[in-house]
Design a protein around this motif. Structure first.
Motif, PDB file in Angstrom:
ATOM      1  N   GLU B 351      -0.834   2.012  -6.804  1.00 16.02           N
ATOM      2  CA  GLU B 351       0.371   1.205  -6.583  1.00 16.02           C
ATOM      3  C   GLU B 351       0.281   0.390  -5.296  1.00 16.02           C
ATOM      4  N   ASP B 352      -0.437   0.936  -4.323  1.00 13.59           N
ATOM      5  CA  ASP B 352      -0.593   0.227  -3.053  1.00 13.59           C
ATOM      6  C   ASP B 352      -1.446  -1.032  -3.246  1.00 13.59           C
ATOM      7  N   PHE B 353      -2.462  -0.904  -4.104  1.00 18.03           N
ATOM      8  CA  PHE B 353      -3.306  -2.064  -4.388  1.00 18.03           C
ATOM      9  C   PHE B 353      -2.565  -3.091  -5.244  1.00 18.03           C
ATOM     10  N   ARG B 354      -1.720  -2.584  -6.150  1.00 18.36           N
ATOM     11  CA  ARG B 354      -0.900  -3.516  -6.939  1.00 18.36           C
ATOM     12  C   ARG B 354       0.030  -4.303  -6.008  1.00 18.36           C
ATOM     13  N   ALA B 355       0.637  -3.607  -5.064  1.00 16.00           N
ATOM     14  CA  ALA B 355       1.572  -4.263  -4.135  1.00 16.00           C
ATOM     15  C   ALA B 355       0.841  -5.307  -3.295  1.00 16.00           C
ATOM     16  N   PHE B 356      -0.304  -4.926  -2.768  1.00 18.26           N
ATOM     17  CA  PHE B 356      -1.096  -5.830  -1.930  1.00 18.26           C
ATOM     18  C   PHE B 356      -1.480  -7.077  -2.737  1.00 18.26           C
ATOM     19  N   ALA B 357      -1.950  -6.828  -3.976  1.00 17.36           N
ATOM     20  CA  ALA B 357      -2.404  -7.940  -4.823  1.00 17.36           C
ATOM     21  C   ALA B 357      -1.260  -8.880  -5.187  1.00 17.36           C
ATOM     22  N   SER B 358      -0.052  -8.330  -5.337  1.00 14.32           N
ATOM     23  CA  SER B 358       1.071  -9.179  -5.743  1.00 14.32           C
ATOM     24  C   SER B 358       1.378 -10.238  -4.687  1.00 14.32           C
ATOM     25  N   ILE B 359       1.037  -9.955  -3.447  1.00 11.32           N
ATOM     26  CA  ILE B 359       1.268 -10.945  -2.379  1.00 11.32           C
ATOM     27  C   ILE B 359       0.079 -11.886  -2.187  1.00 11.32           C
ATOM     28  N   VAL B 360      -1.136 -11.350  -2.281  1.00 10.83           N
ATOM     29  CA  VAL B 360      -2.289 -12.236  -2.014  1.00 10.83           C
ATOM     30  C   VAL B 360      -2.654 -13.096  -3.227  1.00 10.83           C
ATOM     31  N   LYS B 361      -2.087 -12.775  -4.381  1.00  7.71           N
ATOM     32  CA  LYS B 361      -2.389 -13.533  -5.599  1.00  7.71           C
ATOM     33  C   LYS B 361      -2.067 -15.016  -5.405  1.00  7.71           C
ATOM     34  N   GLY B 362      -3.071 -15.869  -5.661  1.00  8.68           N
ATOM     35  CA  GLY B 362      -2.846 -17.307  -5.524  1.00  8.68           C
ATOM     36  C   GLY B 362      -2.867 -17.789  -4.078  1.00  8.68           C
ATOM     37  N   ARG B 363      -3.077 -16.880  -3.141  1.00  5.58           N
ATOM     38  CA  ARG B 363      -3.188 -17.276  -1.731  1.00  5.58           C
ATOM     39  C   ARG B 363      -4.625 -16.992  -1.284  1.00  5.58           C
ATOM     40  N   HIS B 364      -4.887 -17.197   0.016  1.00  4.36           N
ATOM     41  CA  HIS B 364      -6.242 -16.931   0.498  1.00  4.36           C
ATOM     42  C   HIS B 364      -6.228 -16.182   1.820  1.00  4.36           C
ATOM     43  N   LYS B 365      -7.203 -15.333   1.990  1.00  4.52           N
ATOM     44  CA  LYS B 365      -7.337 -14.564   3.232  1.00  4.52           C
ATOM     45  C   LYS B 365      -7.399 -15.510   4.427  1.00  4.52           C
ATOM     46  N   ALA B 366      -6.667 -15.193   5.475  1.00  3.40           N
ATOM     47  CA  ALA B 366      -6.709 -16.008   6.693  1.00  3.40           C
ATOM     48  C   ALA B 366      -8.085 -15.873   7.348  1.00  3.40           C
ATOM     49  N   ASP B 367      -8.569 -16.960   7.939  1.00  3.35           N
ATOM     50  CA  ASP B 367      -9.919 -16.967   8.506  1.00  3.35           C
ATOM     51  C   ASP B 367     -10.119 -15.961   9.633  1.00  3.35           C
ATOM     52  N   ASN B 368      -9.056 -15.705  10.404  1.00  3.56           N
ATOM     53  CA  ASN B 368      -9.207 -14.811  11.560  1.00  3.56           C
ATOM     54  C   ASN B 368      -9.145 -13.330  11.173  1.00  3.56           C
ATOM     55  N   ILE B 369      -8.978 -13.048   9.890  1.00  2.00           N
ATOM     56  CA  ILE B 369      -8.775 -11.656   9.462  1.00  2.00           C
ATOM     57  C   ILE B 369     -10.049 -11.054   8.872  1.00  2.00           C
ATOM     58  N   THR B 370     -10.384  -9.843   9.352  1.00  3.06           N
ATOM     59  CA  THR B 370     -11.366  -9.009   8.667  1.00  3.06           C
ATOM     60  C   THR B 370     -10.556  -7.987   7.885  1.00  3.06           C
ATOM     61  N   ALA B 371     -10.745  -7.943   6.570  1.00  6.44           N
ATOM     62  CA  ALA B 371      -9.939  -7.023   5.760  1.00  6.44           C
ATOM     63  C   ALA B 371     -10.809  -5.925   5.171  1.00  6.44           C
ATOM     64  N   TRP B 372     -10.368  -4.689   5.341  1.00 10.44           N
ATOM     65  CA  TRP B 372     -11.037  -3.537   4.716  1.00 10.44           C
ATOM     66  C   TRP B 372     -10.094  -2.967   3.676  1.00 10.44           C
ATOM     67  N   LEU B 373     -10.415  -3.181   2.417  1.00  9.85           N
ATOM     68  CA  LEU B 373      -9.593  -2.663   1.336  1.00  9.85           C
ATOM     69  C   LEU B 373     -10.345  -1.479   0.726  1.00  9.85           C
ATOM     70  N   VAL B 374      -9.817  -0.291   0.945  1.00  6.99           N
ATOM     71  CA  VAL B 374     -10.563   0.928   0.624  1.00  6.99           C
ATOM     72  C   VAL B 374      -9.762   1.834  -0.315  1.00  6.99           C
ATOM     73  N   PRO B 375     -10.173   1.931  -1.573  1.00  6.70           N
ATOM     74  CA  PRO B 375      -9.438   2.808  -2.494  1.00  6.70           C
ATOM     75  C   PRO B 375      -9.516   4.269  -2.068  1.00  6.70           C
ATOM     76  N   GLY B 376      -8.505   5.035  -2.444  1.00  2.00           N
ATOM     77  CA  GLY B 376      -8.469   6.444  -2.060  1.00  2.00           C
ATOM     78  C   GLY B 376      -9.410   7.322  -2.868  1.00  2.00           C
ATOM     79  N   SER B 377      -9.869   6.826  -4.017  1.00  3.14           N
ATOM     80  CA  SER B 377     -10.766   7.629  -4.855  1.00  3.14           C
ATOM     81  C   SER B 377     -11.514   6.700  -5.809  1.00  3.14           C
ATOM     82  N   HIS B 378     -12.520   7.271  -6.484  1.00  3.18           N
ATOM     83  CA  HIS B 378     -13.233   6.501  -7.508  1.00  3.18           C
ATOM     84  C   HIS B 378     -12.316   6.193  -8.683  1.00  3.18           C
TER      85      HIS B 378
END
Lengths: 198, 464
Positions: B351-378
């Motif tokens: 659900e956390d990834f769904r929430a994150f994706a709902s905001i970044v969808k259609g947008r783009h990562k800011a250049d100054n940001i390093t993002a670590w998206l790490v799932p809790g399990s396989h």
């Protein structure tokens, strides 16, 4: 793990008058990679104690030679955060046998008792008196008396009682631990386990 | 006599009461990981004793594991040594072990629930303070030290004084853009990081009743940050629906029997708590922390409070702001961010990834940001791929890493550099938590996503 018996401890003390001293400060996560319980004292308060180039930070109390002793005096909510027992190991390994504060985080308190460190909870007013006494004289001694459950500022004679449950007091004064106790009641535990569904 | 949910579960697990001492509490489930267990196993060896009920203990590797190239040998020799020790000890004592590369591997507090190991009415411990997560199922779950890990291995019991009872009730409906994470961060800002010390919390009221299991796990996860031993929520139809069919959950007749027992696990109408607190859902906006403990947070549109307005002592508070490079009375919104971390046992579920994706969808990562998206399990990682979330993330310029605790405590290579700011969905903003001298702002996946696409602290409601 067997530990030294604790009865009466008379010692100078090291003051750390900061609130919410968390376990990540006591021992940062990068030092948790050992598979044996030794050497943690070297990294006690690592990032408060040393600069990035491993030179000691002059203004940190452990680097100030006028302060020493087996008692660490901390601010409110000492040991908050992680369950890592390594924090208590680091304090013990450095040479402290007692931590005094007006308020301890739960798991830290349990961990300390389990390895032979006595956490002593005093009133905020008495804690303040202790800090003032050490500020006035870094060689001021405290006497922590476990059988009597008192802590005394030796110079002024000011004293306060502290509470500890009888079982833990018995363990600390005799150097026993919970595992010894539980091993002696294994049959009772097995019978209990049979009644559990899961 | 009317009793609380907590009392019902605790009392049914007391093997022996010691006069003027702790209770001997029987433990149903014991999770172990590589960091806090090796010394416990050494202790068993030294004493010449064994593991009493190996089938009640589950091992997973998570704290030290890399989040890229998990198929390669672990480069850091100390980490590799700990992971090896866990594997060897588990094999020696007959404990099931989900090590690196195992399809069920992941963060202990994510894999326990998703595989049906965590069940209502149980006592659950682990040498990790965020064991409180499992309280979402109406279990008594809390973190223990290594001496206690040894106790549980050797006797399936721990010795604990019974905590006091605290009920936190929140009624009403959460507003737009407010996620479950914001609820405990809000409570923390009200009661401070030591506000619930000595208590075990029951979360009650409409907000928790209408929350998903994943949201409830996030809430209970953070109860430890309030100083509480743990937090729990009464099991209900949401709980049962989540558990049904999970691998290790009861099946058939045993399931029916379990359900009828689980339905008794609720606080009686007139039961007494040692302390009751209540808040209104409408008062909770997206939260963010600005200090160096999780209690130092506020609504995202608010200014950083003055020292005179916080419960922590003024000296500690000023030290905290100095570390963060922030000042009293200034706005938190608009602050530049360098790193964004989505993951951890707090917010590493689907659900956390769904929430994150709902905001970044259609947008783009800011250049100054390093993002670590790490799932809790396989399992979460697979869901991210199956649901098309990975495509959304990739199109927005993000990459997905492999499961583990990662930058939450930075025991692996995922360390935020000194002086840099991270908006993190994890649980602790302590000094150096995410790497020496790193600066952490705790927030929800929405706030993390908003920062990831704008490069600054942003109110996610503007992007929804």
């Amino acid at each position: 793990m067997a530990y030294d018996k604790f009865t009466v401890l008379k010692s100078t003390a090291v003051p750390l008058p900061i609130e919410n001293v968390d376990t990540d400060q006591i021992i940062p996560a990068r030092f948790l990679k050992a598979t044996e319980r030794k050497g943690f004292g070297d990294n006690l308060f690592r990032d408060w104690r040393y600069n990035g180039d491993d030179t000691p930070k002059k203004d940190f109390v452990l680097n100030n030679p006028i302060y020493s002793g087996k008692i660490l005096v901390g601010g409110k909510n000492f040991g908050s955060g992680s369950s890592r027992e390594h924090a208590a190991w680091a304090i013990y390994d450095y040479g402290f046998r007692c931590v005094v504060s007006s308020f301890f985080a739960d798991i830290f308190k349990n961990n300390s008792l389990n390895i032979g460190i006595l956490p002593v909870t005093v009133s905020p007013e008495f804690l303040d008196k202790i800090f003032k006494a050490i500020e006035a004289d870094p060689k001021a001694e405290l006497e922590v008396n476990l059988p009597e459950q008192t802590v005394t500022i030796v110079g002024s004679g000011e004293q306060e009682s502290f509470t500890i449950n009888g079982y833990k007091k018995h363990n600390l004064t005799n150097g026993f631990d919970d595992i010894d106790y539980l091993q002696a009641m294994k049959d009772e535990i097995k019978t209990f386990a049979l009644q559990r569904e899961f | 006599m009317p009793t609380t949910l907590f009392d019902k579960v605790w009392d049914s697990h007391v093997v022996r009461k010691i006069e003027d001492g702790p209770d001997v509490l029987f433990i149903d489930r014991h999770f172990i990981h590589e960091v806090t267990s090796p010394v416990a196993f050494l202790g068993l060896q030294t004493r010449g004793i064994g593991v009493m009920f190996p089938e009640k203990t589950f091992a997973t590797a998570d704290h030290n594991t890399p989040t890229i190239n998990q198929h390669l040998p672990v480069a850091d020799p100390l980490s590799a040594n700990q992971l090896k020790a866990l594997e060897t000890n588990a094999a020696k004592y007959g404990i099931s072990h989900w090590g690196l590369g195992n399809p069920k591997n992941g963060i202990v507090h994510v894999v326990g629930p998703e595989n049906g190991i965590t069940l209502p009415g149980m006592t659950i411990v682990c040498g990790d303070s965020h064991t409180s997560t499992h309280g979402a199922f109406g279990a008594i779950a809390f973190g223990i030290g290594t001496s206690e890990v040894e106790m549980v291995l050797s006797s399936q019991c721990i010795m604990q004084p019974k905590p006091k009872r605290l009920r936190i009730t929140i009624n009403g409906k959460l507003g737009k853009g407010v996620l479950p994470k914001d609820v405990p961060l809000y409570i923390l800002s009200q009661i401070s990081a030591s506000g619930a010390t000595g208590y075990f919390i029951e979360f009650a009221g409409e907000v928790f009743e209408s929350m998903t299991m994943e949201g409830r796990m996030t809430v209970c996860n953070l109860s430890i940050e309030m100083g509480a031993r743990g937090g729990m929520i009464a099991p209900d139809e949401t709980t049962f629906a989540y558990l049904k069919g999970r691998e290790k959950a009861p099946k058939g007749e045993a399931w029916e029997k379990a359900i009828s027992y689980w339905k008794t696990l609720k606080t009686d109408a007139d039961a007494k708590f040692d302390l009751e607190l209540s808040y209104n859902a409408a008062d909770i906006e997206p939260q963010i922390t600005y200090g160096t403990n999780p209690g130092l947070g506020t609504g995202i549109t608010h200014n950083i409070p003055a020292a005179t307005d916080v419960k922590d002592g003024a000296a500690s508070y000023k030290k905290s702001l100095e570390y963060m490079g922030f000042h009293e009375n200034e706005p938190i919104i608009g602050k530049k961010v360098d790193y964004v971390f989505l993951g951890s046992c707090t917010n590493g579920r689907i659900e956390d990834f769904r929430a994150f994706a709902s905001i970044v969808k259609g947008r783009h990562k800011a250049d100054n940001i390093t993002a670590w998206l790490v799932p809790g399990s396989h399992i979460v990682e697979s869901q991210i791929k199956e649901e098309g979330i990975l495509d959304i993330l990739n199109q927005a310029g993000f990459e997905l890493r492999q499961p583990g605790c990662s930058a939450c405590l930075a025991m692996n290579d995922d360390k935020v550099p000194a002086g840099k700011y991270a908006v993190s969905t994890s649980n602790r903003n302590f000094e150096g938590r995410q790497g020496p001298n790193s600066r952490t702002l705790l927030a929800s996946p929405f706030v993390a996503a908003a920062a990831a696409v704008t490069g600054v602290v942003t109110d996610p409601r503007e992007l929804l």
